[in-house]
Design a protein around this motif. Structure first.
Motif, short mmCIF file in Angstrom:
data_model
loop_
_atom_site.label_atom_id
_atom_site.label_comp_id
_atom_site.label_asym_id
_atom_site.label_seq_id
_atom_site.Cartn_x
_atom_site.Cartn_y
_atom_site.Cartn_z
N GLY A 116 0.81 -1.22 0.00
CA GLY A 116 0.00 0.00 0.00
C GLY A 116 0.84 1.26 0.00
O GLY A 116 0.31 2.37 0.05
N ARG A 117 2.16 1.10 -0.05
CA ARG A 117 3.07 2.24 -0.04
C ARG A 117 3.70 2.39 -1.43
O ARG A 117 4.22 1.43 -1.98
N VAL A 118 3.66 3.58 -2.00
CA VAL A 118 4.25 3.80 -3.32
C VAL A 118 5.77 3.65 -3.21
O VAL A 118 6.42 4.33 -2.42
N ALA A 200 1.73 3.78 -9.52
CA ALA A 200 1.76 4.28 -8.14
C ALA A 200 0.35 4.37 -7.57
O ALA A 200 0.12 4.11 -6.39
N MET A 201 -0.60 4.72 -8.43
CA MET A 201 -1.99 4.84 -7.98
C MET A 201 -2.52 3.50 -7.45
O MET A 201 -3.39 3.47 -6.58
N SER A 203 -1.03 1.43 -5.50
CA SER A 203 -0.77 1.37 -4.04
C SER A 203 -1.75 2.24 -3.27
O SER A 203 -2.19 1.88 -2.17
N VAL A 204 -2.10 3.39 -3.84
CA VAL A 204 -3.10 4.25 -3.20
C VAL A 204 -4.45 3.51 -3.14
O VAL A 204 -5.13 3.53 -2.11
N LEU A 205 -4.81 2.83 -4.22
CA LEU A 205 -6.08 2.11 -4.24
C LEU A 205 -6.07 0.95 -3.24
O LEU A 205 -7.08 0.66 -2.60
N THR A 207 -4.45 0.98 -0.44
CA THR A 207 -4.65 1.67 0.84
C THR A 207 -6.13 2.00 1.05
O THR A 207 -6.68 1.79 2.14
N ILE A 208 -6.77 2.49 0.02
CA ILE A 208 -8.20 2.84 0.10
C ILE A 208 -9.04 1.58 0.31
O ILE A 208 -9.96 1.57 1.13
N GLN A 211 -8.77 0.68 3.94
CA GLN A 211 -9.37 1.69 4.82
C GLN A 211 -10.89 1.67 4.73
O GLN A 211 -11.58 1.82 5.73
N TYR A 212 -11.40 1.53 3.51
CA TYR A 212 -12.84 1.68 3.29
C TYR A 212 -13.53 0.35 2.97
O TYR A 212 -14.71 0.33 2.62
N CYS A 214 -13.34 -2.03 0.43
CA CYS A 214 -13.97 -2.04 -0.90
C CYS A 214 -12.96 -2.52 -1.95
O CYS A 214 -11.86 -2.93 -1.60
N HIS A 215 -13.39 -2.52 -3.20
CA HIS A 215 -12.48 -2.80 -4.31
C HIS A 215 -12.52 -1.56 -5.20
O HIS A 215 -13.26 -1.50 -6.18
N ALA A 216 -11.73 -0.58 -4.84
CA ALA A 216 -11.82 0.74 -5.48
C ALA A 216 -11.16 0.78 -6.85
O ALA A 216 -10.28 -0.03 -7.17
#
Lengths: 225, 225
Positions: A116-118, A200-201, A203-205, A207-208, A211-212, A214-216
């Protein structure tokens, strides 16, 4: 060159993302070659795909199973969906078969355990690494890194967009056609260097997602002016 | 520390993004301090903001104009909206005033003339550079890099999301409150290292804006399960 794409090889085609794309493209009428490290492993995924299509009442799909080398040689366009740690070793195996073809690179340079880290690689991005390794004879286009495999396995249209990076516009255009065939919107997202943003996005997804719960995915907004 | 944020300083607050945020936060009831390299330049932006609020019939807004150093000292939370080339020189000026505060860094490391090409800096990202420079006494949170200033100037709710990166969850949470006050959804997007993804995405959005003639943003999809 504007190639007519009829046969798509999916290397590492036994994973969630590879099988998800295979289903969608088979259903859209493309001939699919599933590649894996061994022909036997590929065959299992091909059998599963055939069974699913039978179940859905989709007649006349074309799906074949081969090892990665033979799969790349047999196809008009090749898709790479292996873990980052196997990206270069797989490309080494198939490099000569990729000459004059488009490679869709779906590789995301995640660094376990902190996925989850870029943590972008030295070469800038997996897409750039592939283009640098393959040279000008192969048009590398990166795509699908932000698509949740979970959603790809479902039958319907997907609530996420695909950012398509590559140095050649004609190649990006052909990949966008395949994105649409798989039920998503594809966007010209610039040169292969821009793959860094998309990778990179992921890893952000991740993380999301944690956190939330889901499968963002991402959607491009602000288009209608 | 969970600070109560009442007064927000916007350094480089005379640009499109800074004035857009100032309008939205002023309207939401925050006291705004517009900072610029000179107090005179800041005053012009403050007068414009006051005039616009009068026009919209918004009474009792609190807006002040100061130079960047005084603005940072006067605020509970500081927002940096200067070009990348001025990021560190501005932070140097205000470093001591940022002690024990949250800095929202909106800096995007674009490299002219190829601003549509991802070219991340040596330090990984502008957000990481700010956190490394300011040290542990300041909580750096990056946000708003993907918001089209064009849309921010409008009055309504915005069709784009804000990815919020920072090493401290409590600080991200406070920034998400401000994102919502400005009319957008904010998402926990991981540590400040993940700012690389968001900053790089700005170049992709610039590419999309040119290609599709729009002011694009991103939306997180796949949340409702």
């Amino acid at each position: 060159m504007t190639d007519v794409i009829k046969t798509i090889a999916i290397l590492g085609g036994t994973g969630d993302l590879g099988t998800g794309l295979a289903r969608r493209w088979a259903q859209a009428g493309y001939s699919i070659v599933i590649g894996s490290r061994t022909q036997e492993k590929a065959q299992q995924a091909a059998d599963d795909l055939q069974a699913l299509m039978d179940e859905r009442g989709v007649a006349d799909i074309s799906v074949e199973a081969l090892n990665n080398e033979a799969a790349a040689a047999a196809a008009d366009l090749v898709v790479l969906t292996v873990p980052f740690s196997h990206q270069l070793s797989t490309l080494e195996l198939v490099k000569t078969s990729l000459k004059d073809k488009i490679l869709i690179d779906v590789t995301v340079p995640l660094v376990p355990p902190k996925v989850g880290r870029v943590q972008l690689p030295e070469g800038g991005s997996a897409g750039q690494i592939a283009q640098d390794f393959l040279g000008e004879d192969t048009r590398v286009v990166s795509a699908f890194q932000n698509v949740a495999a979970h959603h790809l396995q479902e039958g319907e249209a997907l609530d996420c967009d695909v950012l398509v990076c590559g140095d050649k516009k004609v190649a990006r255009e052909q990949v966008i056609t395949l994105v649409e065939a798989a039920g998503m919107r594809g966007f010209h997202a610039g040169p292969i260097a821009n793959s860094a943003a998309v990778e990179a996005m992921t890893s952000v997804l991740i993380t999301i997602n944690r956190q939330y719960k889901c499968h963002a995915g991402i959607r491009i907004s602000g288009l209608a002016e």
